[in-house]
Design an enzyme around this catalytic site. Structure first.
Site, PDB file in Angstrom:
ATOM      1  N   ARG A   1      -8.685  -1.544  -7.073  1.00 16.99           N
ATOM      2  CA  ARG A   1      -9.282  -0.261  -6.777  1.00 16.99           C
ATOM      3  C   ARG A   1      -8.236   0.855  -6.672  1.00 16.99           C
ATOM      4  NH1 ARG A   1     -12.991   2.721  -3.846  1.00 16.99           N
ATOM      5  NH2 ARG A   1     -11.794   4.042  -2.470  1.00 16.99           N
TER       6      ARG A   1
ATOM      7  N   ASN B   1       0.805  -1.224   0.000  1.00 17.87           N
ATOM      8  CA  ASN B   1       0.000   0.000   0.000  1.00 17.87           C
ATOM      9  C   ASN B   1       0.842   1.279   0.000  1.00 17.87           C
ATOM     10  OD1 ASN B   1      -2.283  -1.506  -0.122  1.00 17.87           O
ATOM     11  ND2 ASN B   1      -2.996  -1.103   1.963  1.00 17.87           N
TER      12      ASN B   1
ATOM     13  N   CYS C   1     -11.150  -5.056  -4.037  1.00 18.16           N
ATOM     14  CA  CYS C   1     -11.725  -5.905  -2.989  1.00 18.16           C
ATOM     15  C   CYS C   1     -13.212  -5.595  -2.814  1.00 18.16           C
ATOM     16  CB  CYS C   1     -11.040  -5.632  -1.653  1.00 18.16           C
ATOM     17  SG  CYS C   1      -9.564  -6.588  -1.367  1.00 18.16           S
TER      18      CYS C   1
ATOM     19  N   ARG D   1      -2.649 -11.075  -4.380  1.00 17.62           N
ATOM     20  CA  ARG D   1      -2.649  -9.645  -4.706  1.00 17.62           C
ATOM     21  C   ARG D   1      -1.720  -8.884  -3.774  1.00 17.62           C
ATOM     22  NH1 ARG D   1      -8.015  -6.994  -4.076  1.00 17.62           N
ATOM     23  NH2 ARG D   1      -6.561  -5.286  -4.224  1.00 17.62           N
TER      24      ARG D   1
ATOM     25  N   PRO E   1     -16.712   4.219  -2.504  1.00 19.80           N
ATOM     26  CA  PRO E   1     -16.804   5.284  -3.506  1.00 19.80           C
ATOM     27  C   PRO E   1     -15.489   6.058  -3.620  1.00 19.80           C
ATOM     28  CG  PRO E   1     -17.862   5.973  -1.472  1.00 19.80           C
ATOM     29  CD  PRO E   1     -17.398   4.561  -1.243  1.00 19.80           C
ATOM     30  N   ILE E   2     -15.374   6.904  -4.672  1.00 16.67           N
ATOM     31  CA  ILE E   2     -14.184   7.781  -4.763  1.00 16.67           C
ATOM     32  C   ILE E   2     -14.622   9.252  -4.862  1.00 16.67           C
ATOM     33  CG2 ILE E   2     -12.578   6.054  -5.683  1.00 16.67           C
ATOM     34  CD1 ILE E   2     -12.942   7.436  -8.436  1.00 16.67           C
ATOM     35  N   ASP E   3     -15.803   9.525  -4.268  1.00 20.68           N
ATOM     36  CA  ASP E   3     -16.321  10.897  -4.327  1.00 20.68           C
ATOM     37  C   ASP E   3     -15.361  11.930  -3.718  1.00 20.68           C
ATOM     38  OD1 ASP E   3     -17.049   9.362  -1.997  1.00 20.68           O
ATOM     39  OD2 ASP E   3     -18.150  11.112  -1.294  1.00 20.68           O
ATOM     40  N   LEU E   4     -14.607  11.530  -2.692  1.00 24.82           N
ATOM     41  CA  LEU E   4     -13.727  12.498  -2.038  1.00 24.82           C
ATOM     42  C   LEU E   4     -12.542  12.864  -2.929  1.00 24.82           C
ATOM     43  CD1 LEU E   4     -13.852  10.962   1.555  1.00 24.82           C
ATOM     44  CD2 LEU E   4     -15.145  12.912   0.686  1.00 24.82           C
TER      45      LEU E   4
ATOM     46  N   ILE F   1     -14.653   1.005   9.576  1.00 22.54           N
ATOM     47  CA  ILE F   1     -14.174   1.648   8.350  1.00 22.54           C
ATOM     48  C   ILE F   1     -14.982   1.216   7.127  1.00 22.54           C
ATOM     49  CG2 ILE F   1     -12.136   2.113   6.899  1.00 22.54           C
ATOM     50  CD1 ILE F   1     -11.811   3.193   9.748  1.00 22.54           C
TER      51      ILE F   1
HETATM   52  C1  UD1 Z   1      -6.774   2.001   1.827  1.00 18.38           C
HETATM   53  C2  UD1 Z   1      -5.991   0.727   1.750  1.00 18.38           C
HETATM   54  C3  UD1 Z   1      -6.820  -0.434   2.286  1.00 18.38           C
HETATM   55  C4  UD1 Z   1      -7.339  -0.109   3.685  1.00 18.38           C
HETATM   56  C5  UD1 Z   1      -8.035   1.241   3.721  1.00 18.38           C
HETATM   57  C6  UD1 Z   1      -8.413   1.690   5.121  1.00 18.38           C
HETATM   58  C7  UD1 Z   1      -4.576   1.106  -0.181  1.00 18.38           C
HETATM   59  C8  UD1 Z   1      -4.236   0.743  -1.583  1.00 18.38           C
HETATM   60  N1  UD1 Z   1      -5.631   0.483   0.372  1.00 18.38           N
HETATM   61  O1  UD1 Z   1      -7.906   1.821   0.999  1.00 18.38           O
HETATM   62  O2  UD1 Z   1      -5.990  -1.582   2.320  1.00 18.38           O
HETATM   63  O3  UD1 Z   1      -8.261  -1.099   4.078  1.00 18.38           O
HETATM   64  O4  UD1 Z   1      -7.173   2.253   3.173  1.00 18.38           O
HETATM   65  O5  UD1 Z   1      -7.297   1.720   5.928  1.00 18.38           O
HETATM   66  O6  UD1 Z   1      -3.890   1.890   0.450  1.00 18.38           O
HETATM   67  N2  UD1 Z   1     -14.535   6.710   1.265  1.00 18.38           N
HETATM   68  C9  UD1 Z   1     -15.522   7.508   0.770  1.00 18.38           C
HETATM   69  N3  UD1 Z   1     -15.255   8.290  -0.339  1.00 18.38           N
HETATM   70  C10 UD1 Z   1     -14.035   8.286  -0.942  1.00 18.38           C
HETATM   71  C11 UD1 Z   1     -13.013   7.468  -0.410  1.00 18.38           C
HETATM   72  C12 UD1 Z   1     -13.291   6.684   0.706  1.00 18.38           C
HETATM   73  O7  UD1 Z   1     -16.631   7.523   1.293  1.00 18.38           O
HETATM   74  O8  UD1 Z   1     -13.852   9.014  -1.919  1.00 18.38           O
HETATM   75  C13 UD1 Z   1     -14.808   5.865   2.456  1.00 18.38           C
HETATM   76  C14 UD1 Z   1     -14.675   4.371   2.145  1.00 18.38           C
HETATM   77  O9  UD1 Z   1     -15.870   3.845   1.601  1.00 18.38           O
HETATM   78  C15 UD1 Z   1     -14.364   3.818   3.519  1.00 18.38           C
HETATM   79  C16 UD1 Z   1     -13.517   4.930   4.171  1.00 18.38           C
HETATM   80  O10 UD1 Z   1     -13.801   6.108   3.425  1.00 18.38           O
HETATM   81  O11 UD1 Z   1     -15.528   3.620   4.278  1.00 18.38           O
HETATM   82  C17 UD1 Z   1     -12.054   4.702   4.168  1.00 18.38           C
HETATM   83  O12 UD1 Z   1     -11.632   4.353   2.860  1.00 18.38           O
HETATM   84  P1  UD1 Z   1     -10.196   4.710   2.306  1.00 18.38           P
HETATM   85  O13 UD1 Z   1      -9.305   5.145   3.411  1.00 18.38           O
HETATM   86  O14 UD1 Z   1     -10.339   5.598   1.133  1.00 18.38           O
HETATM   87  O15 UD1 Z   1      -9.705   3.298   1.775  1.00 18.38           O
HETATM   88  P2  UD1 Z   1      -8.767   3.089   0.555  1.00 18.38           P
HETATM   89  O16 UD1 Z   1      -7.862   4.261   0.440  1.00 18.38           O
HETATM   90  O17 UD1 Z   1      -9.537   2.653  -0.621  1.00 18.38           O
END
Ligand code: UD1
Length: 426
Positions: free
Chosen positions: A96, A23, A120, A400, A126-129, A330
């Site tokens: 992702r 990561n 996963c 992975r 989502p990636i809205d942020l 989370i």
């Molecule tokens: C990263 C890690 C993953 C880990 C996760 C939490 C990588 C490649 N993956 O995933 O292994 O489980 O951090 O520690 O580093 N969210 C939103 N909108 C967004 C982005 C996130 O609502 O635009 C929410 C997600 O649905 C989730 C929470 O924020 O509930 C945290 O997600 P996030 O920290 O973004 O996880 P990843 O970065 O995808």
């Protein structure tokens, strides 16, 4: 599809080495997009997500050379020309973290086309942020046919307060801001060591960043970044998985080449469970302290208990005396390992985001199915103490993110082997 065959019962003894953090490696590889020069990354783990990222970068026109073994897990990346700034669905659907190229691509080329991510299956994710942040920095973002298209002449620095803490969201916008015009201030940032690792690389490339690893990051945009050499941090989740492997088997395991500072929440919890822990500069020794005792966990952002260790911890909790409550804060759908653990004899009930594990229950071997990366690790841990031979299907999830997992475990006494598909499919 490959399977693992695991025969339980052996305590793990000896020294096991931790690889570089997947990561951290993924955002650091994406950061190479930000410069025409060569970026050299060391301690890159040999796992399938890294191979996916290599494909992703080469499909855009980058030159990526991955060298393992004698080459010390080094990768050379040169994005002199990015002729096709598109992250295609065929690649993004399996990982992702591909969304991490969105920020650097738009910052470097002014245009990015990125397929909406897969990866996963642990909730909506989502990636809205990421999108809101890039818009605040002046990008125009449209969506069509499953792709996001972002355009901007030059991004502008912005003041962004994340609604929710996001690891890859923080990383994506951090990369974008390095080449934006003016200052950016990000608040409510992820404080994970992977963010700090990425920032260290970006600073080595000439970026002006302060505060990475805290909730507030300030970035002074520059017009150009240059090449750099950087060593990736040890993988704290792999290290944590091995600590639990040592604890659950009642072994005596030295987890070497890790960063103990990054394992604080897990070490505290293992000590509450009655496990003996000795912390060195770059290693942690885990030993049985007699019967395991139940202890509750709640997953939180770093430095709290990592969601990426929840499934493995739950395998341990099945072997602890008493009731352990596991709250997943989370991700909303991250209990897919539970059904499989129950099939092996665990006593677990789920209510919303809370799992209640009643132990200690003897585990029996069974044919089980891996559903995501960390769930797979959890099932291997359970199989290490199960009575008989457990067969784990779909270990491609595990491939992975864990480097040579079964070989490393075999080296400390586990009975685990890989069984290929008769048709040679992966
Ligand atoms: C990263 C890690 C993953 C880990 C996760 C939490 C990588 C490649 N993956 O995933 O292994 O489980 O951090 O520690 O580093 N969210 C939103 N909108 C967004 C982005 C996130 O609502 O635009 C929410 C997600 O649905 C989730 C929470 O924020 O509930 C945290 O997600 P996030 O920290 O973004 O996880 P990843 O970065 O995808």
């Amino acid at each position: 599809m490959d399977k693992f065959v695991v025969r339980g019962g052996n305590p793990l003894l000896g020294t096991i080495k931790v690889s570089g953090a997947k990561n951290s490696a993924l955002p650091c590889m994406a950061a190479a997009i930000l410069t025409e020069d060569e970026v050299i990354l060391e301690n890159i783990p040999q796992v399938n997500d890294i191979e996916t990222e290599r494909k992703l970068l080469t499909s855009m026109g980058a030159e990526v050379e991955l060298g393992y073994g004698r080459a010390q897990h080094r990768t050379h990346i040169k994005c002199a020309i990015l002729s096709d700034p598109v992250a295609k669905y065929e690649i993004v659907k399996t990982m992702r973290a591909s969304s991490l190229v969105l920020g650097p691509l738009i910052a470097r080329t002014g245009i990015a086309r990125v397929a909406m991510p897969g990866g996963c299956a642990i909730g909506g994710r989502p990636i809205d942020l990421h999108i809101n942040g890039l818009e605040a920095m002046g990008a125009t973002i449209t969506q069509d046919h499953g792709y996001l298209e972002a355009r901007a002449d030059r991004l502008k620095g912005a003041h962004i307060v994340f609604d929710k803490i996001t690891v890859t969201g923080t990383e994506d916008l951090l990369m974008a801001a390095t080449l934006a015009e003016g200052e950016s201030v990000f608040e409510n940032c992820a404080r994970e060591p992977e963010v700090t690792d990425l920032a260290a690389l970006l600073i080595a490339m000439g970026a002006k960043i302060e505060g990475a690893g805290t909730g507030t990051i300030r970035i002074q945009g520059v017009s150009k970044l240059h090449g750099a050499r950087h060593r990736i941090n040890p993988d704290r989740i792999e290290a944590g998985t091995f600590l639990i492997a040592g604890a659950i088997t009642g072994g005596d395991l030295n987890v070497d080449c890790c960063e103990p500072k990054h394992l604080g929440a897990l070490i505290t919890k293992l000590e509450q469970c009655g496990v003996k822990i000795d912390v060195g500069i770059d290693h942690v020794r885990v030993r049985s302290g007699g019967e395991l005792k139940a202890a509750d966990i709640t997953t939180e952002e770093y430095p709290g208990f990592p969601t990426d260790m929840q499934a493995q911890y739950m395998a341990l909790a099945t072997q602890a005396e008493g009731t352990s409550t596991v709250i997943e804060n989370i991700f909303e759908n991250r209990f897919m390992h539970v059904q499989e653990l129950i099939r092996m004899g665990a006593n677990i009930t789920i209510s919303g985001r809370t799992a209640t594990v009643r132990g200690k229950t003897p585990l029996q071997s069974a044919a089980v199915m891996c559903s995501d990366l960390r769930a797979s690790a959890s099932l291997v841990l359970a199989a290490l103490v199960a009575d008989g031979e457990t067969i784990l299907d779909r270990v491609y999830h595990l491939d992975r993110g864990y480097e040579h997992f079964e070989e490393k475990l075999r080296g400390v006494g586990a009975q685990i082997r890989r069984m290929g598909d008769v048709f040679g499919r992966k």
